[in-house]
Motif scaffolding. Structure first.
Motif, mmCIF file in Angstrom:
data_model
loop_
_atom_site.group_PDB
_atom_site.id
_atom_site.type_symbol
_atom_site.label_atom_id
_atom_site.label_comp_id
_atom_site.label_asym_id
_atom_site.label_seq_id
_atom_site.Cartn_x
_atom_site.Cartn_y
_atom_site.Cartn_z
ATOM 1 N N SER A 165 16.739 -1.601 85.374
ATOM 2 C CA SER A 165 15.789 -0.512 85.131
ATOM 3 C C SER A 165 15.143 -0.574 83.754
ATOM 4 O O SER A 165 14.120 0.065 83.524
ATOM 5 N N GLY A 166 15.752 -1.310 82.821
ATOM 6 C CA GLY A 166 15.229 -1.372 81.456
ATOM 7 C C GLY A 166 15.673 -0.209 80.584
ATOM 8 O O GLY A 166 15.375 -0.171 79.397
ATOM 9 N N GLN A 167 16.388 0.741 81.169
ATOM 10 C CA GLN A 167 16.830 1.907 80.407
ATOM 11 C C GLN A 167 17.984 1.559 79.486
ATOM 12 O O GLN A 167 18.797 0.688 79.790
ATOM 13 N N GLU A 168 18.037 2.278 78.359
ATOM 14 C CA GLU A 168 19.154 2.112 77.436
ATOM 15 C C GLU A 168 20.162 3.218 77.642
ATOM 16 O O GLU A 168 19.803 4.366 77.934
ATOM 17 N N GLU A 169 21.428 2.862 77.483
ATOM 18 C CA GLU A 169 22.529 3.807 77.587
ATOM 19 C C GLU A 169 23.472 3.527 76.437
ATOM 20 O O GLU A 169 23.549 2.397 75.944
ATOM 21 N N SER A 170 24.188 4.546 76.018
ATOM 22 C CA SER A 170 25.142 4.378 74.942
ATOM 23 C C SER A 170 26.460 5.025 75.343
ATOM 24 O O SER A 170 26.466 6.140 75.888
ATOM 25 N N TYR A 171 27.574 4.332 75.092
ATOM 26 C CA TYR A 171 28.897 4.832 75.442
ATOM 27 C C TYR A 171 29.871 4.567 74.305
ATOM 28 O O TYR A 171 29.707 3.602 73.554
ATOM 29 N N VAL A 172 30.890 5.399 74.234
ATOM 30 C CA VAL A 172 32.040 5.111 73.390
ATOM 31 C C VAL A 172 33.182 4.814 74.350
ATOM 32 O O VAL A 172 33.419 5.565 75.297
ATOM 33 N N ILE A 173 33.894 3.715 74.117
ATOM 34 C CA ILE A 173 35.003 3.333 74.979
ATOM 35 C C ILE A 173 36.270 3.960 74.409
ATOM 36 O O ILE A 173 36.637 3.696 73.261
ATOM 37 N N VAL A 174 36.900 4.807 75.223
ATOM 38 C CA VAL A 174 38.057 5.578 74.777
ATOM 39 C C VAL A 174 39.201 5.444 75.776
ATOM 40 O O VAL A 174 39.028 4.910 76.865
ATOM 41 N N SER A 175 40.355 5.981 75.402
ATOM 42 C CA SER A 175 41.491 5.992 76.327
ATOM 43 C C SER A 175 41.199 6.946 77.477
ATOM 44 O O SER A 175 40.304 7.797 77.391
ATOM 45 N N SER A 176 41.973 6.832 78.534
ATOM 46 C CA SER A 176 41.797 7.722 79.679
ATOM 47 C C SER A 176 41.974 9.181 79.272
ATOM 48 O O SER A 176 41.305 10.065 79.810
ATOM 49 N N ALA A 177 42.853 9.452 78.313
ATOM 50 C CA ALA A 177 43.108 10.823 77.860
ATOM 51 C C ALA A 177 41.905 11.427 77.147
ATOM 52 O O ALA A 177 41.765 12.640 77.077
ATOM 53 N N GLU A 178 41.020 10.584 76.618
ATOM 54 C CA GLU A 178 39.867 11.056 75.848
ATOM 55 C C GLU A 178 38.558 11.021 76.628
ATOM 56 O O GLU A 178 37.539 11.497 76.137
ATOM 57 N N ALA A 179 38.559 10.433 77.801
ATOM 58 C CA ALA A 179 37.323 10.221 78.541
ATOM 59 C C ALA A 179 36.604 11.530 78.836
ATOM 60 O O ALA A 179 37.216 12.529 79.187
ATOM 61 N N ASP A 180 35.292 11.503 78.661
ATOM 62 C CA ASP A 180 34.431 12.645 78.950
ATOM 63 C C ASP A 180 33.036 12.094 79.236
ATOM 64 O O ASP A 180 32.224 11.935 78.317
ATOM 65 N N PRO A 181 32.766 11.750 80.505
ATOM 66 C CA PRO A 181 31.477 11.129 80.835
ATOM 67 C C PRO A 181 30.269 11.958 80.394
ATOM 68 O O PRO A 181 29.239 11.383 80.036
ATOM 69 N N GLY A 182 30.386 13.276 80.392
ATOM 70 C CA GLY A 182 29.280 14.124 79.950
ATOM 71 C C GLY A 182 28.932 13.914 78.485
ATOM 72 O O GLY A 182 27.812 14.159 78.052
ATOM 73 N N GLU A 183 29.909 13.451 77.713
ATOM 74 C CA GLU A 183 29.714 13.164 76.285
ATOM 75 C C GLU A 183 29.543 11.655 76.054
ATOM 76 O O GLU A 183 29.636 11.194 74.921
ATOM 77 N N HIS A 184 29.360 10.896 77.129
ATOM 78 C CA HIS A 184 29.203 9.436 77.080
ATOM 79 C C HIS A 184 30.436 8.748 76.494
ATOM 80 O O HIS A 184 30.330 7.743 75.807
ATOM 81 N N ARG A 185 31.605 9.304 76.787
ATOM 82 C CA ARG A 185 32.885 8.736 76.372
ATOM 83 C C ARG A 185 33.566 8.245 77.640
ATOM 84 O O ARG A 185 34.070 9.045 78.416
ATOM 85 N N ILE A 186 33.556 6.910 77.856
ATOM 86 C CA ILE A 186 34.071 6.364 79.102
ATOM 87 C C ILE A 186 35.465 5.771 78.904
ATOM 88 O O ILE A 186 35.783 5.222 77.859
ATOM 89 N N SER A 187 36.269 5.901 79.947
ATOM 90 C CA SER A 187 37.636 5.398 79.930
ATOM 91 C C SER A 187 37.662 3.884 79.849
ATOM 92 O O SER A 187 36.863 3.197 80.495
#
Length: 165
Positions: free
Chosen positions: A105-127
């Motif tokens: 799609s050409g779209q940019e996305e940004s994530y922080v890779i965190v532990s499962s205990a910290e994951a919050d997809p709404g905040e772009h924090r992926i497990s």
């Protein structure tokens, strides 16, 4: 079965400590007050207000115990342990903020890779256990990765990797 070591980012550990402090210092007192007030509605026997307050108390105490155990046993990631390659590119690892370009799609996305205990997809924090994180781990800026997800295959180029905070 052996338990897997839980590793938290410094930010995740801070958030869990804040939640624990709130539950201990604020929520516990609020629930105790609700229990006292509910007794004004009559005996504890067949008193729905009392039952609801006791259920909330059990939840709060359970969460406090869970957080205490997590913080006691978890290893907190040292952000200074970043890995770089010969071209001085940072490697994607737990705690990294990764900016990706979806090659479809050409779209940019940004994530922080965190532990499962910290994951919050709404905040772009992926497990770290998610398909996207698993595909990114160990790669560097400029690398292209393919991710198998339930909806199909995604292709990304890693545009930037930032050190864990």
């Amino acid at each position: 079965m052996l338990e897997e070591e839980l590793v938290l980012t410094p930010e995740g550990a801070r958030r869990l400590r804040e939640e624990l402090d709130f539950l201990r210092l604020v929520k516990r007192k609020e629930v105790t007050q609700r229990i006292r007030e509910s007794l004004d509605f009559g005996d504890a026997w067949e008193n729905p207000e009392y039952e609801a307050a006791k259920a909330e108390q059990a939840f709060v105490e359970g969460r406090i115990a869970e957080l205490e155990k997590t913080l006691k046993t978890a290893k907190v990631l040292d952000p200074r342990q970043g890995r770089v390659d010969a071209r001085q590119r940072l490697q994607v690892r737990l705690g990294s903020r990764v900016r990706l370009r979806d090659l479809g799609s050409g779209q940019e996305e940004s994530y922080v890779i965190v532990s499962s205990a910290e994951a919050d997809p709404g905040e772009h924090r992926i497990s770290i256990r998610s398909p996207v994180a698993q595909a990114l781990l160990g790669h560097y800026t400029g690398d292209e990765v393919t991710v198998e997800v339930p909806a199909g295959t995604l292709q990304y180029r890693i545009e930037a990797v930032e050190e864990p905070q």
